[in-house]
Design a protein around this motif. Structure first.
Motif, PDB file in Angstrom:
ATOM      1  N   CYS B 251       1.167  -1.393  -0.119  1.00 55.42           N
ATOM      2  CA  CYS B 251      -0.152  -0.284   0.011  1.00 55.42           C
ATOM      3  C   CYS B 251       1.142   0.772   0.260  1.00 55.42           C
ATOM      4  O   CYS B 251       0.557   2.355  -0.421  1.00 55.42           O
ATOM      5  CB  CYS B 251      -0.470   0.295   1.335  1.00 55.42           C
ATOM      6  SG  CYS B 251      -2.365  -0.901   1.101  1.00 55.42           S
ATOM      7  N   ASP B 254       2.935   1.989  -3.117  1.00 49.35           N
ATOM      8  CA  ASP B 254       1.429   2.341  -4.483  1.00 49.35           C
ATOM      9  C   ASP B 254       1.226   4.268  -3.765  1.00 49.35           C
ATOM     10  O   ASP B 254       1.057   4.147  -5.042  1.00 49.35           O
ATOM     11  CB  ASP B 254       0.071   1.345  -3.984  1.00 49.35           C
ATOM     12  CG  ASP B 254       0.662   0.126  -4.825  1.00 49.35           C
ATOM     13  OD1 ASP B 254       1.564  -0.421  -4.994  1.00 49.35           O
ATOM     14  OD2 ASP B 254      -0.911  -0.420  -4.495  1.00 49.35           O
ATOM     15  N   LEU B 255       1.398   3.873  -2.643  1.00 46.05           N
ATOM     16  CA  LEU B 255       1.349   5.601  -2.356  1.00 46.05           C
ATOM     17  C   LEU B 255       1.820   6.388  -2.812  1.00 46.05           C
ATOM     18  O   LEU B 255       1.747   7.523  -3.287  1.00 46.05           O
ATOM     19  CB  LEU B 255       0.724   5.575  -1.014  1.00 46.05           C
ATOM     20  CG  LEU B 255      -0.468   5.285  -0.616  1.00 46.05           C
ATOM     21  CD1 LEU B 255      -1.019   4.939   1.067  1.00 46.05           C
ATOM     22  CD2 LEU B 255      -2.409   6.048  -1.024  1.00 46.05           C
ATOM     23  N   ALA B 258       2.015   6.816  -6.629  1.00 46.11           N
ATOM     24  CA  ALA B 258       1.162   8.429  -6.207  1.00 46.11           C
ATOM     25  C   ALA B 258       1.287   9.530  -5.688  1.00 46.11           C
ATOM     26  O   ALA B 258       0.527  10.893  -6.064  1.00 46.11           O
ATOM     27  CB  ALA B 258      -0.224   7.628  -5.683  1.00 46.11           C
ATOM     28  N   PHE B 260       1.984  10.552  -2.515  1.00 48.68           N
ATOM     29  CA  PHE B 260       2.328  11.039  -1.354  1.00 48.68           C
ATOM     30  C   PHE B 260       3.619  11.194  -0.985  1.00 48.68           C
ATOM     31  O   PHE B 260       4.600  10.223  -0.886  1.00 48.68           O
ATOM     32  CB  PHE B 260       1.239   9.683  -0.787  1.00 48.68           C
ATOM     33  CG  PHE B 260      -0.042   9.507  -1.421  1.00 48.68           C
ATOM     34  CD1 PHE B 260      -0.970  10.883  -0.268  1.00 48.68           C
ATOM     35  CD2 PHE B 260      -0.967   9.349  -1.817  1.00 48.68           C
ATOM     36  CE1 PHE B 260      -2.784  11.289  -0.166  1.00 48.68           C
ATOM     37  CE2 PHE B 260      -2.046   9.662  -2.250  1.00 48.68           C
ATOM     38  CZ  PHE B 260      -3.105  10.296  -1.210  1.00 48.68           C
TER      39      PHE B 260
END
Lengths: 289, 283, 268
Positions: B251, B254-255, B258, B260
């Motif tokens: 997670c 992935d963040l 993206a 973050f």
């Protein structure tokens, strides 16, 4: 359309006895369960050990008979002796321990065991064995001894053994409980392929939540009763209730739940990593505006 | 107290056509009080490895030192070694045999030749340590639930007062509640009794929350030996050998992709939550 | 590894003998054993020996595999020969104290020895060239007539094949149980005989419990797959006689005729 499996106020009780055989009490393992499964569905039954899910499953294959209520498989009442073998042929069963359900000493002979029992002519048995082993992608191992296969491979052989009986429905009673993650993936993939390609109804009994995310319908059992029922989305949106039932929720769903509690406006439920990232990106973009 | 494995090799069926290596040049150093997760999938050599640590299997070459002494040496007392390095096997069904739980736990200390009183005292103590309900002490171990059987099996080893406790997949076949209970118990044994624990598992998520060091085995070799954060940062290599980092690690990756600003090395749910909240507050 | 243990010592090869129907091999072994007891003279043994050698040659099984089985019966062989050698009355060749060796004794001892060696070699050849599975199938088929007198032939053969499947699994399990108890400092090696017997209890109890559990599971799995005994059951690999099998039977008849003519009538 006829239901694949229907239970009507199904109750199963067994009598506990002490060492001398005196009756100690009665345990209600399955308590007034009403369940209905349509042909072609992928159904999951969740619950922790002792919740009655395995006892319930054994009714679908006429291995157990209800104390009260009724079970119908493809319109046949399981208690009617005349249908016994039809019920067992139409509703195949996979058990937990891969070693204890393989009868043959060679993979292909084990797959042929069911059709042999049904009195299928020899030529057709060979055809069925070929196609079943291909369906679970075990045709390479057809001449091997089951003792040399991994747990996941053994379970796939068991699945092939059931497919060879041309069932309409397969009931899998914790088929992954004794496997490692690789074996678990293999078995779930095989189950899903059966459902999608061969259009066989699958009833998967498990306590691994990750395995039920793609099911059409989920039943959650506790103390013999069905306590939750719905699509995976509906069931997973009730994280607190699942936690109360001591069922492990997938980590992403749990993370989303925790974030939601801290005030992050995430949709309920979040089932996959992608959903979580997309939702968080959405929140960030809206804040930037 | 320490266990040191130095260039340990183990070859099954050596000198036959079926010879295959199970351990290849394994070097591990285990210090007092550590909590180690030993991870690898079926056939990676992890079971063979732990059986070397208490002398059930002897290396084909290389040395194993317990407290500085070579356990392969003539006259080394295997009994003392096994009492000090307690090994709990995967299935409690393989060791429970007595008519009641208490007697079964007595088996280990009695084999050590202790006086009856001491044996019973230790059995009582061990059963209490694993949180076993005293009402069931004199019940047959075969009627217990899977989780309770495991407790009795662990007590059976604890009663020998080992300084190292090795558990081979103690959660296999248990449901989520049973898993959580057993892992919680092991963690508290580590904290309260200051005992060294080696937890063998094929689930990263099981061990990530508890251990302070992870050893990853692959095809008989030590692939990684580092704290969890460092091991999980190699999540791509882990995938190649058929293992996976905890879901939260992915997670966070992935963040980060993206855009973050999150620390991708977190391994537990709590850490992940805090990281995400922090990142969101910066937006 | 334990899982690799094959029962009945099957030697994998693809020879004429391997390909023969198991029933032919069982009947042939049976006939061969009977023939050994029909033989009365040297010529007869020669014929039997030649026949055996021919079969071994055709089977492509290396002789050392065949004679490996001989080690196990070496003592039996020795005792039989010694008894015959010393205890046969007749014309004494050598005698000292109360023991005498007779001409008849030597003859009988040699005959018994050869007979025993042939017997073992013949039956090992059968087990070496037939899988245990095929063997049970063949036996089941040959014993079919016994069903009429209510012998549960199908059930016996099913039991045998299940046993063959589970023996390696239970062997491996025994190994695991032993290790689990050794980890609790159990000692199986030292102490008196009684102590050693007692130390087996911690192994046997878990093993039996596990075996019963497996039996229970297996019974359920078989029932779920529509198993209901031998009635109305078809076979995936039915036994069908082929041309080679007919030839083999013919060869067998010729052999038997030769034995009777040469071994009993012609030279007696």
């Amino acid at each position: 359309m006829k239901e694949m499996i229907r239970t009507d106020k199904l109750v199963f009780e067994y009598i506990r006895r002490d060492e001398e055989g005196n009756v100690e009490g009665i345990t209600r393992a399955v308590d007034e369960v009403d369940m209905s499964v349509s042909p072609g569905q992928f159904i999951a039954i969740l619950g922790h050990n002792g919740s009655g899910k395995s006892t319930l499953a054994k009714h679908f294959n006429a291995l157990l008979y209800p104390t009260e209520g009724e079970v119908y498989v493809d319109g046949m009442r399981t208690e009617d002796g005349e249908h016994l073998w039809d019920v067992r042929q139409e509703a195949g069963m996979i058990f937990q321990n891969p070693d204890n359900q393989i009868i043959g000493q060679i993979v292909e002979e084990d797959v042929g065991f069911g059709p042999e029992n049904m009195g299928v002519p020899t030529d057709e048995i060979w055809e069925r064995v070929d196609e079943s082993l291909k369906a679970v992608r075990m045709d390479k191992f057809r001449k091997s001894s089951p003792n040399h296969l991994s747990g996941g491979q053994k379970q796939r052989v068991s699945i092939a053994g059931v497919i060879a009986m041309h069932p309409k429905c397969i009931i899998m009673d914790e088929p992954t409980a004794m496997l490692d993650p690789t074996g678990r993936r293999e078995v779930i993939r095989a189950a899903r392929a059966l459902n999608q390609v061969e259009n066989i109804t699958v009833i998967l009994i498990t306590h691994y939540m990750e395995e039920v995310v793609d099911a059409d319908r989920v039943f959650v059992m506790d103390k013999g009763k069905v306590v939750m029922e719905g699509t995976p989305r509906e069931v997973f949106s009730q994280v607190e209730k699942l936690k109360e039932l001591k069922l492990g929720v997938p980590q992403v769903t749990l993370l989303a739940h925790e974030l939601r509690k801290s005030g992050v406006p995430l949709p309920n439920p979040i089932l996959t990593r992608k959903e979580l990232v997309d939702a968080l990106v959405g929140i960030r973009n809206s804040r930037k505006k | 107290m320490s266990i040191v494995l130095s260039h340990v090799n183990h070859i099954y069926d050596e000198d036959t056509a079926m010879a295959h290596p199970a351990l290849i040049d394994v070097n591990i150093d285990i210090q007092d009080g550590e909590f180690i997760g030993l991870i690898g999938h079926t056939g990676s050599g992890k079971s063979t490895l732990i059986q070397h640590m208490n002398g059930l299997i002897e290396p084909t070459s290389g040395h194993i030192f317990f407290d500085g002494k070579d356990i392969g040496e003539q006259g080394f007392n295997k009994k003392t070694l096994r009492a000090n390095v307690g090994l709990v096997f995967q299935y409690p069904e393989h060791q429970l045999f007595e008519s009641d739980c208490f007697k079964d736990v007595c088996f280990g200390p009695r084999n050590l030749g202790l006086p009856q009183k001491e044996v019973e005292l230790r059995a009582f103590e061990a059963l209490s340590q694993v949180g076993f309900d005293p009402n069931y002490f004199y019940q047959s171990p075969f009627d217990l639930s899977g989780g309770q059987k495991r407790r009795v099996a662990i007590a059976g080893v604890l009663a020998m007062k080992p300084r190292v406790l090795i558990l081979d997949e103690p959660t296999a076949g248990l449901d989520p509640k049973g898993r959580e209970d057993i892992l919680g118990l092991i963690s508290s044994l580590h904290k309260e009794m200051k005992i060294t624990v080696i937890l063998v598992s094929h689930s990263m998520e099981d061990v990530a929350d508890y251990v302070d060091r992870i050893i990853v085995m692959n095809k008989g070799r030590v692939a990684f030996d580092a704290p969890p954060k460092e091991v999980f940062s190699h999540y791509k290599e882990l995938e190649e050998i058929g293992l996976a980092a905890p879901q939260v690690t992915y997670c966070m990756q992935d963040l980060a992709t993206a855009g973050f600003d999150v620390d991708t090395s977190v391994t537990t749910l709590q850490e992940a939550k805090e990281e995400i909240l922090k990142a969101l507050s910066k937006c | 590894m334990l899982r690799d243990i094959t029962l009945g010592q099957y030697y994998r090869a693809d020879s004429v003998i391997h390909r023969l129907d198991p029933r032919v091999k069982i009947v042939a072994t049976f006939v061969f054993i009977i023939s050994l007891f029909l033989v009365k003279n040297f010529i007869g043994y020669l014929v039997a020996g030649l026949f055996l050698c021919l079969c071994i040659k055709l089977s492509t099984v290396p002789p050392k595999f065949i004679f490996r089985g001989m080690k196990a019966i070496f003592f039996l062989l020795l005792i039989t020969m010694v008894f015959n050698l010393f205890l046969t009355p007749g014309e004494a060749l050598l005698s000292f104290w109360k023991i005498k060796i007779t001409k008849e004794g030597i003859k009988l001892a040699l005959m018994m020895g050869v007979r025993l060696v042939f017997l073992i070699t013949g039956s090992s050849l059968m087990t070496l060239t037939t899988t245990p599975n095929n063997l049970t199938d063949g036996l089941e088929d040959l014993l079919k007539p016994l069903k009429k007198i209510r012998v549960p032939v199908h059930e016996i053969s099913m039991m045998m094949s299940i046993a063959l499947r589970f023996i390696p699994i239970l062997m491996e399990e025994t190994d695991k149980i032993m290790k689990a108890q050794m980890a609790r400092c159990a000692d199986f090696e030292s102490g008196s005989l009684i102590n050693r017997a007692r130390s087996l209890v911690p192994i046997l109890v878990p093993l039996f419990i596990s075996a019963f559990r497996r039996a229970n599971d297996l019974a359920m799995a078989m029932e779920a797959r529509c198993y209901r005994g031998g009635e109305g059951r078809t076979k995936m690999k039915p036994l069908i006689y082929k041309k080679e099998d007919a030839i083999a039977y013919l060869v067998l008849v010729i052999y038997l005729a030769l034995i009777i003519v040469l071994g009993r009538i012609l030279f007696s």
